[in-house]
Design an enzyme around this catalytic site. Structure first.
Site, mmCIF file in Angstrom:
data_model
loop_
_atom_site.group_PDB
_atom_site.id
_atom_site.type_symbol
_atom_site.label_atom_id
_atom_site.label_comp_id
_atom_site.label_asym_id
_atom_site.label_seq_id
_atom_site.Cartn_x
_atom_site.Cartn_y
_atom_site.Cartn_z
ATOM 1 N N GLU A 273 0.834 -1.214 0.000
ATOM 2 C CA GLU A 273 0.000 0.000 0.000
ATOM 3 C C GLU A 273 0.863 1.256 0.000
ATOM 4 O OE1 GLU A 273 -2.243 -0.259 3.613
ATOM 5 O OE2 GLU A 273 -3.474 -1.913 2.926
ATOM 6 N N ARG A 276 3.149 7.736 -0.272
ATOM 7 C CA ARG A 276 4.175 8.766 -0.423
ATOM 8 C C ARG A 276 5.223 8.410 -1.480
ATOM 9 N NH1 ARG A 276 5.598 12.052 4.054
ATOM 10 N NH2 ARG A 276 4.724 10.410 5.362
ATOM 11 N N ARG A 312 2.511 20.485 6.015
ATOM 12 C CA ARG A 312 3.527 19.593 6.583
ATOM 13 C C ARG A 312 4.638 20.314 7.356
ATOM 14 N NH1 ARG A 312 6.448 16.423 4.581
ATOM 15 N NH2 ARG A 312 5.956 14.621 5.869
ATOM 16 N N CYS A 344 -2.553 34.692 8.946
ATOM 17 C CA CYS A 344 -2.339 35.362 10.239
ATOM 18 C C CYS A 344 -2.015 34.364 11.345
ATOM 19 C CB CYS A 344 -3.582 36.147 10.608
ATOM 20 S SG CYS A 344 -4.217 37.058 9.221
ATOM 21 N N GLU A 345 -0.924 33.649 11.218
ATOM 22 C CA GLU A 345 -0.461 32.729 12.258
ATOM 23 C C GLU A 345 1.059 32.632 12.144
ATOM 24 O OE1 GLU A 345 -2.241 29.256 13.408
ATOM 25 O OE2 GLU A 345 -4.163 29.614 12.420
HETATM 26 N N1 LLP Z 1 -1.636 2.097 4.475
HETATM 27 C C1 LLP Z 1 -2.176 2.584 5.604
HETATM 28 C C2 LLP Z 1 -3.086 1.736 6.381
HETATM 29 C C3 LLP Z 1 -1.864 3.890 6.045
HETATM 30 O O1 LLP Z 1 -2.387 4.353 7.168
HETATM 31 C C4 LLP Z 1 -0.985 4.700 5.266
HETATM 32 C C5 LLP Z 1 -0.637 6.067 5.675
HETATM 33 C C6 LLP Z 1 -0.471 4.140 4.075
HETATM 34 C C7 LLP Z 1 -0.814 2.852 3.708
HETATM 35 C C8 LLP Z 1 0.445 4.918 3.173
HETATM 36 O O2 LLP Z 1 1.624 5.265 3.800
HETATM 37 P P1 LLP Z 1 2.808 5.934 2.933
HETATM 38 O O3 LLP Z 1 3.286 4.901 1.949
HETATM 39 O O4 LLP Z 1 2.263 7.116 2.250
HETATM 40 O O5 LLP Z 1 3.835 6.278 3.950
HETATM 41 N N2 LLP Z 1 0.203 13.057 6.529
HETATM 42 C C9 LLP Z 1 1.433 12.413 6.907
HETATM 43 C C10 LLP Z 1 1.444 10.940 6.547
HETATM 44 C C11 LLP Z 1 0.274 10.149 7.103
HETATM 45 C C12 LLP Z 1 0.299 8.692 6.724
HETATM 46 C C13 LLP Z 1 -0.939 7.995 7.129
HETATM 47 N N3 LLP Z 1 -1.056 6.628 6.724
HETATM 48 C C14 LLP Z 1 2.590 13.170 6.287
HETATM 49 O O6 LLP Z 1 2.367 14.188 5.620
HETATM 50 O O7 LLP Z 1 3.759 12.812 6.490
#
Ligand code: LLP
Length: 424
Positions: A273, A276, A312, A344-345
């Site tokens: 899955e 990023r 971020r 404004c932060e």
């Molecule tokens: N699978 C599940 C169950 C997840 O909760 C997530 C991410 C992924 C896959 C994908 O993860 P990745 O390959 O993208 O690392 N907003 C945060 C990241 C939150 C990730 C949440 N879950 C940021 O900007 O760093």
């Protein structure tokens, strides 16, 4: 290979100058390189050759329809966490059976919508969800294919807000309670247990935590099989890191080789899955300098992209590289500055204490590695319209989500019936 490079002194996304897009679309805007997206997905596809494995793109990272469609056309399914994401995946042509539904708090109405659409797999994260899903499937007269997501209690060594596989995180079922949960699931008539799932965190820079987690889950799989469960699928989750600054995350090939080795004897079909890793480096945010405000200790460069566009930096203390769109002369002196938005932060910054060649009003800046968790986490705080999204492919580009007009934003609201209509 970088898909964002200076050519004749101007930053390009593939064959298109960012200033050309800015002139047509206005700023700020997100820009995605189709070539970079394809290259990342291709690495997964190539690395999975000979493995019984598939990618379900974690579309929470970037749910732009064109991005989902691009991956879908290359064989990806989708990992979703809401009915909204499901509808997007279906709208982008991902077949329902290639959709995996993850998430720690799914409502009965959402589970109902997912089963009605025919999603391929629900990753269940609690006993309560087992009960709800069983009841919903019973109402619909279907059997739901499920995995149980376990929390293997492994430290992913990443930012506290994005680590998910430690005891004390809300995600998954504690690995020590997993056998009981599988036993419970086995008794529920409208559920078919097809496997097990994990996801230990995001922006992982090392393979060690994956190895540790897979070994723990592997042991559990053996126990579960002796308990009489069929564990045919192992969903490894996402989490592979990207380069923001000087990180050296493992290559996709090395990651897949490790998973292959560690899961060899398990005989499970694997699901990945990634979010990023597929989109992060393939996207940038482009803003224009509004004004430059010199201070005593540092200079503030105020740009028209802000924390509502990319949260971020302020939410995770994340470092995003910032480059001027017009290439500075190699001998240009630098000044120490904060690149901030107009909100404004004091938390409204994109970068702090950077040494950059002097910028002036009207210059464009590019914020790198913004393809993941950028546009999707944006808000319209301060009544700022969501930044448009643009996809570049070679020498062509298209706006894949236009900037909403202020009129559109306002017309989505209603005055209560007891109020006089506003006199425009
Ligand atoms: N699978 C599940 C169950 C997840 O909760 C997530 C991410 C992924 C896959 C994908 O993860 P990745 O390959 O993208 O690392 N907003 C945060 C990241 C939150 C990730 C949440 N879950 C940021 O900007 O760093």
């Amino acid at each position: 290979m970088s898909f964002f490079t200076y050519r004749k002194g101007e930053m390009h996304a593939e064959g298109v100058a960012l200033k050309t897009i800015a002139a047509q679309v206005g700023t700020p805007f997100y820009c995605y390189s189709a070539g970079a997206l394809r290259a990342a997905m291709r690495e997964f596809v190539d690395g999975m050759k000979g493995m019984n494995a598939s990618v379900c793109y974690a579309m929470k990272a970037n749910s732009n329809l064109a991005v989902i469609k691009l991956f879908g056309d290359m064989g990806a399914g989708a990992d979703i966490v809401s009915v909204g994401e499901m509808r997007r995946a279906l709208a982008a042509g991902i077949p329902a059976e290639r959709i995996v539904y993850s998430g720690v708090g799914k409502k009965a109405s959402e589970l109902m919508a997912a089963l009605e659409a025919g999603v391929g797999q629900v990753n269940v994260e609690s006993s309560a969800e087992l009960e709800t899903l069983n009841a919903v499937a019973g109402q619909l007269g279907v059997k739901a294919d499920i995995t149980i997501r376990v929390n293997p209690d492994v430290d992913a060594k990443t930012h506290a807000k994005i680590t998910t596989g430690k005891k004390g995180n809300k995600f998954g079922i504690d690995i020590d309670l997993a056998r009981a949960a599988f036993a419970e699931a086995g008794k529920l008539r409208n559920l078919r247990v097809v496997g097990i799932a994990m996801h230990i965190g995001s922006q992982l820079e090392k393979l060690g935590p994956y190895r540790a987690a897979i070994r723990r889950v592997g042991k559990l799989i053996a126990q579960l099989r002796t308990d009489g469960h069929k564990i045919d699928r192992f969903d490894i989750g996402g989490g592979l890191g990207i380069v923001y600054k000087e990180e050296k995350p493992p290559s996709i090939a090395d990651f897949l080789a490790l998973v292959k080795k560690e899961t060899e004897g398990l005989g499970c079909e694997l699901t990945f899955e990634p979010g990023r890793r597929l989109v992060g480096e393939a996207g940038v945010l482009v803003g224009e300098v509004i004004l430059v405000k010199p201070g005593v200790s540092k200079t503030f460069v105020i740009v028209d992209a802000a924390m509502n566009d990319l949260i971020r930096p302020t939410l995770y203390e994340a470092w995003h590289d910032i480059l001027p769109v017009r290439q500075p002369r190699p001998d240009a002196a630098t000044i120490r500055c904060d690149i901030v938005g107009p909100i404004c932060e004091s938390g409204d910054y994109l970068a702090q204490n950077r040494d950059l060649a002097p910028l002036s009003a009207g210059d464009l800046v590019m914020i790198r590695s913004a393809g993941a968790y950028g546009a999707v986490m944006a808000s319209s705080y301060n009544s700022r319209p969501l930044a448009p999204e643009v996809m570049v492919d070679g020498t062509r580009f298209a706006v894949t989500r236009p900037r909403p007009s202020i009129e559109e934003m306002i017309s989505a609201e209603r005055l209560p019936s007891w109020m006089e209509p506003a006199k425009a």
